[in-house]
Design a protein around this motif. Sequence first.
Motif, PDB file in Angstrom:
ATOM      1  N   THR A 159      -9.383  23.198 -12.933  1.00  0.00           N
ATOM      2  CA  THR A 159      -9.114  24.043 -12.009  1.00  0.00           C
ATOM      3  C   THR A 159      -9.606  24.108 -10.613  1.00  0.00           C
ATOM      4  O   THR A 159      -8.571  24.474  -9.957  1.00  0.00           O
ATOM      5  CB  THR A 159      -9.977  25.428 -12.662  1.00  0.00           C
ATOM      6  OG1 THR A 159     -10.100  25.787 -13.876  1.00  0.00           O
ATOM      7  CG2 THR A 159      -9.954  26.758 -11.843  1.00  0.00           C
ATOM      8  N   ALA A 160     -10.209  23.495 -10.355  1.00  0.00           N
ATOM      9  CA  ALA A 160     -10.556  22.936  -8.893  1.00  0.00           C
ATOM     10  C   ALA A 160      -9.314  22.093  -8.595  1.00  0.00           C
ATOM     11  O   ALA A 160      -8.871  22.341  -7.390  1.00  0.00           O
ATOM     12  CB  ALA A 160     -11.910  22.030  -8.846  1.00  0.00           C
ATOM     13  N   ASP A 163      -6.627  24.494  -7.975  1.00  0.00           N
ATOM     14  CA  ASP A 163      -6.859  25.423  -6.710  1.00  0.00           C
ATOM     15  C   ASP A 163      -6.548  24.620  -5.517  1.00  0.00           C
ATOM     16  O   ASP A 163      -5.752  25.062  -4.662  1.00  0.00           O
ATOM     17  CB  ASP A 163      -8.135  25.923  -6.642  1.00  0.00           C
ATOM     18  CG  ASP A 163      -8.286  26.842  -7.865  1.00  0.00           C
ATOM     19  OD1 ASP A 163      -7.415  27.497  -8.403  1.00  0.00           O
ATOM     20  OD2 ASP A 163      -9.708  27.374  -8.221  1.00  0.00           O
ATOM     21  N   ALA A 164      -6.985  23.486  -5.614  1.00  0.00           N
ATOM     22  CA  ALA A 164      -6.738  22.397  -4.217  1.00  0.00           C
ATOM     23  C   ALA A 164      -5.378  22.094  -3.981  1.00  0.00           C
ATOM     24  O   ALA A 164      -4.931  22.261  -2.981  1.00  0.00           O
ATOM     25  CB  ALA A 164      -7.529  21.225  -4.513  1.00  0.00           C
ATOM     26  N   CYS A 166      -2.859  24.078  -5.030  1.00  0.00           N
ATOM     27  CA  CYS A 166      -2.346  25.422  -4.547  1.00  0.00           C
ATOM     28  C   CYS A 166      -2.631  25.603  -3.085  1.00  0.00           C
ATOM     29  O   CYS A 166      -1.790  26.132  -2.187  1.00  0.00           O
ATOM     30  CB  CYS A 166      -2.595  26.470  -5.289  1.00  0.00           C
ATOM     31  SG  CYS A 166      -1.872  26.480  -6.952  1.00  0.00           S
ATOM     32  N   ALA A 167      -3.789  25.382  -2.458  1.00  0.00           N
ATOM     33  CA  ALA A 167      -4.332  25.557  -0.972  1.00  0.00           C
ATOM     34  C   ALA A 167      -3.338  24.745  -0.363  1.00  0.00           C
ATOM     35  O   ALA A 167      -3.296  25.005   0.847  1.00  0.00           O
ATOM     36  CB  ALA A 167      -5.685  25.131  -1.118  1.00  0.00           C
TER      37      ALA A 167
END
Length: 173
Positions: A159-160, A163-164, A166-167
């Motif tokens: 997940t991390a 998320d990274a 996507c950021a």
Amino acid sequence: MSVPRCVPWTDWHEWRAVFHGLYASDEGARRGAIARCATWRLRGGVPHAAECTATLVELDLEPSSTTVARLALSAAVVRAVNGVADAGQRGETARPVAQLAEAAGLPVWLVDVRHRATHQRLPSAAVLRGAAAALLAYFRDRYWEPQRARLDDLDAAATALADAACARRKPGL
């Protein structure tokens, strides 16, 4: 890099469902998890702890006062203890089961129950039920919970990473 291992479950969601089902208080959930473990057995490669847990839970759902039930529970206890002990067997000379079981963190009294069931009089239903409960707790603490925790860590890491990624993605692409 590690070599991928073939497992009998479809995915980790199925593995978690079986774990929760085997340790559920609801009889239907327990029977469902037992049925799924039976499917795993057909596929092969079921970890010893998972197979023993399913067997012990299945026998827990049946009456244990008959001789046949006590024989079945004795066999399950013997297989569970032997499997835990055998995992520590190394070298040319066989080490005593009690020593191996102790090294694996298995209570020594379970080795005594195994010995009685194998070489002496069949233990009482009460003793066998106690042994089954202790083995279920052992497998939960030594196999199921650590594996679940590892899966949770992997899920959090994935997940991390997502998320990274996507950021970092630029807007409008």
